[in-house]
Scaffold this motif. Structure first.
Motif, PDB file in Angstrom:
ATOM      1  N   ALA A  10      16.383   0.143  13.559  1.00 18.95           N
ATOM      2  CA  ALA A  10      14.950  -0.141  13.485  1.00 18.95           C
ATOM      3  C   ALA A  10      14.233   0.426  14.700  1.00 18.95           C
ATOM      4  N   ALA A  11      13.025   0.886  14.460  1.00 18.46           N
ATOM      5  CA  ALA A  11      12.134   1.330  15.533  1.00 18.46           C
ATOM      6  C   ALA A  11      10.932   0.401  15.537  1.00 18.46           C
ATOM      7  N   PRO A  12      10.514  -0.049  16.720  1.00 13.09           N
ATOM      8  CA  PRO A  12       9.358  -0.934  16.771  1.00 13.09           C
ATOM      9  C   PRO A  12       8.065  -0.192  16.447  1.00 13.09           C
ATOM     10  N   ILE A  13       7.186  -0.875  15.735  1.00 11.39           N
ATOM     11  CA  ILE A  13       5.835  -0.362  15.468  1.00 11.39           C
ATOM     12  C   ILE A  13       4.967  -0.837  16.622  1.00 11.39           C
ATOM     13  N   ARG A  14       4.503   0.110  17.432  1.00  5.91           N
ATOM     14  CA  ARG A  14       3.674  -0.210  18.595  1.00  5.91           C
ATOM     15  C   ARG A  14       2.243   0.218  18.331  1.00  5.91           C
ATOM     16  N   THR A  15       1.319  -0.688  18.610  1.00  6.89           N
ATOM     17  CA  THR A  15      -0.091  -0.346  18.454  1.00  6.89           C
ATOM     18  C   THR A  15      -0.523   0.569  19.589  1.00  6.89           C
ATOM     19  N   HIS A  16      -1.684   1.153  19.441  1.00  5.17           N
ATOM     20  CA  HIS A  16      -2.208   2.052  20.468  1.00  5.17           C
ATOM     21  C   HIS A  16      -2.505   1.301  21.761  1.00  5.17           C
ATOM     22  N   ASP A  17      -2.678  -0.022  21.675  1.00  4.32           N
ATOM     23  CA  ASP A  17      -2.908  -0.808  22.884  1.00  4.32           C
ATOM     24  C   ASP A  17      -1.649  -1.564  23.332  1.00  4.32           C
TER      25      ASP A  17
ATOM     26  N   GLU B  91       0.847  -1.188   0.000  1.00  6.69           N
ATOM     27  CA  GLU B  91       0.000   0.000   0.000  1.00  6.69           C
ATOM     28  C   GLU B  91       0.883   1.238   0.000  1.00  6.69           C
ATOM     29  N   ASP B  92       0.419   2.276  -0.680  1.00  8.31           N
ATOM     30  CA  ASP B  92       1.211   3.494  -0.842  1.00  8.31           C
ATOM     31  C   ASP B  92       1.679   4.096   0.477  1.00  8.31           C
ATOM     32  N   ALA B  93       0.825   4.114   1.493  1.00 11.48           N
ATOM     33  CA  ALA B  93       1.186   4.742   2.769  1.00 11.48           C
ATOM     34  C   ALA B  93       2.441   4.105   3.360  1.00 11.48           C
ATOM     35  N   TYR B  94       2.510   2.786   3.353  1.00 14.89           N
ATOM     36  CA  TYR B  94       3.663   2.092   3.928  1.00 14.89           C
ATOM     37  C   TYR B  94       4.881   2.215   3.022  1.00 14.89           C
ATOM     38  N   ASP B  95       4.657   2.214   1.732  1.00 18.62           N
ATOM     39  CA  ASP B  95       5.740   2.386   0.775  1.00 18.62           C
ATOM     40  C   ASP B  95       6.389   3.765   0.937  1.00 18.62           C
ATOM     41  N   ARG B  96       5.564   4.792   1.136  1.00 18.38           N
ATOM     42  CA  ARG B  96       6.097   6.149   1.350  1.00 18.38           C
ATOM     43  C   ARG B  96       6.915   6.222   2.636  1.00 18.38           C
ATOM     44  N   ILE B  97       6.451   5.548   3.672  1.00 11.41           N
ATOM     45  CA  ILE B  97       7.176   5.555   4.948  1.00 11.41           C
ATOM     46  C   ILE B  97       8.531   4.867   4.791  1.00 11.41           C
ATOM     47  N   ALA B  98       8.575   3.747   4.095  1.00 11.61           N
ATOM     48  CA  ALA B  98       9.855   3.075   3.844  1.00 11.61           C
ATOM     49  C   ALA B  98      10.773   3.981   3.027  1.00 11.61           C
ATOM     50  N   PHE B  99      10.222   4.648   2.024  1.00 12.94           N
ATOM     51  CA  PHE B  99      11.016   5.567   1.212  1.00 12.94           C
ATOM     52  C   PHE B  99      11.609   6.675   2.075  1.00 12.94           C
ATOM     53  N   LEU B 100      10.789   7.269   2.935  1.00 10.29           N
ATOM     54  CA  LEU B 100      11.277   8.342   3.809  1.00 10.29           C
ATOM     55  C   LEU B 100      12.364   7.846   4.755  1.00 10.29           C
ATOM     56  N   ALA B 101      12.192   6.664   5.308  1.00 12.18           N
ATOM     57  CA  ALA B 101      13.208   6.109   6.209  1.00 12.18           C
ATOM     58  C   ALA B 101      14.549   5.977   5.477  1.00 12.18           C
ATOM     59  N   GLY B 102      14.515   5.408   4.273  1.00 15.50           N
ATOM     60  CA  GLY B 102      15.738   5.263   3.498  1.00 15.50           C
ATOM     61  C   GLY B 102      16.355   6.597   3.132  1.00 15.50           C
ATOM     62  N   THR B 103      15.522   7.582   2.848  1.00 15.53           N
ATOM     63  CA  THR B 103      16.007   8.914   2.496  1.00 15.53           C
ATOM     64  C   THR B 103      16.643   9.607   3.699  1.00 15.53           C
ATOM     65  N   ILE B 104      16.002   9.518   4.846  1.00 16.18           N
ATOM     66  CA  ILE B 104      16.524  10.158   6.059  1.00 16.18           C
ATOM     67  C   ILE B 104      17.895   9.591   6.427  1.00 16.18           C
TER      68      ILE B 104
ATOM     69  N   GLN C 112      18.128  11.308  13.426  1.00 17.79           N
ATOM     70  CA  GLN C 112      17.695  10.229  12.531  1.00 17.79           C
ATOM     71  C   GLN C 112      16.915   9.161  13.306  1.00 17.79           C
ATOM     72  N   LEU C 113      17.403   8.794  14.473  1.00 18.86           N
ATOM     73  CA  LEU C 113      16.717   7.778  15.274  1.00 18.86           C
ATOM     74  C   LEU C 113      15.351   8.264  15.734  1.00 18.86           C
ATOM     75  N   LYS C 114      15.252   9.537  16.076  1.00 24.34           N
ATOM     76  CA  LYS C 114      13.950  10.108  16.454  1.00 24.34           C
ATOM     77  C   LYS C 114      13.010  10.091  15.248  1.00 24.34           C
ATOM     78  N   ALA C 115      13.515  10.405  14.078  1.00 24.93           N
ATOM     79  CA  ALA C 115      12.698  10.354  12.860  1.00 24.93           C
ATOM     80  C   ALA C 115      12.203   8.937  12.611  1.00 24.93           C
ATOM     81  N   LEU C 116      13.055   7.953  12.840  1.00 22.77           N
ATOM     82  CA  LEU C 116      12.661   6.553  12.663  1.00 22.77           C
ATOM     83  C   LEU C 116      11.531   6.189  13.629  1.00 22.77           C
ATOM     84  N   GLN C 117      11.611   6.669  14.858  1.00 23.14           N
ATOM     85  CA  GLN C 117      10.539   6.437  15.830  1.00 23.14           C
ATOM     86  C   GLN C 117       9.237   7.090  15.367  1.00 23.14           C
TER      87      GLN C 117
END
Length: 181
Positions: A123-130, A35-48, A151-156
């Motif tokens: 890597a930063a963990p993806i944590r759900t709201h719960d 999905e585009d949303a996740y693809d954009r996030i991966a792109f931004l991570a690599g760019t940062i 950079q690490l804060k951006a990853l978070q």
């Protein structure tokens, strides 16, 4: 261990992992197209980080599903063990390997010893709201490097954005299910 035995701990750990896996599956993202949303996030991570590889991953029972992947063509899943992503979801903080060739956590890892030649991983963990840790937003390079605190804060933040996207996805799933009733 005081107040219990190792069997109780195993039962508790297994129950916690079952709940975490149920949380992964409730978003119905594993085995789905990118999905585009996740693809954009991966792109931004690599760019940062200016890395050739960046992914958004979900850690399943026996594999890591790449919801998005920049820099690796045709790869959508990898084995969970021995896994860097699985190590990340075992903790709350970002996980950083500045030089995998000398880091005792990664010396024998197939991605380090193999064709990829991984040297840097953050890597930063993806944590759900719960509170469940589902996977990671991560960056990979074949050369050692040091990440800056910024950079690490951006990853978070990117991992938090994935969590927000997952909650929106869940809302859509629930609304569609309610509309059918």
């Amino acid at each position: 261990m005081t107040g219990g035995n190792s069997y109780e701990y195993l039962d508790t750990a297994e129950a916690a992992e079952r709940r975490r896996l149920a949380a992964v599956r409730r978003y119905v993202l594993v085995d789905q197209p990118v999905e585009d949303a996740y693809d954009r996030i991966a792109f931004l991570a690599g760019t940062i980080f200016d890395t050739p590889i960046a992914t958004v991953s979900l850690v399943e029972q026996d594999r890591v599903w790449l919801a998005a992947c920049q820099g690796l063509t045709g790869v959508r899943q990898v084995g969970r063990e021995p896994g860097l992503c699985a190590s990340v979801i075992a903790q709350d903080d970002t996980y950083v390997v500045t030089d995998a060739a000398v880091d005792p956590r990664t010396l024998e890892h197939p991605l380090v010893r193999g064709e990829l030649g991984l040297r840097f991983y953050a890597a930063a963990p993806i944590r759900t709201h719960d509170g469940y840790r589902l996977g990671t937003v991560n960056v990979i390079d074949s050369r050692p490097r040091t990440a800056t605190p910024r950079q690490l804060k951006a990853l978070q933040h990117l991992a938090s954005m994935v969590s927000d996207e997952l909650e929106l996805r869940l809302s859509v799933i629930r609304n569609a299910a309610n509309a059918k009733q």
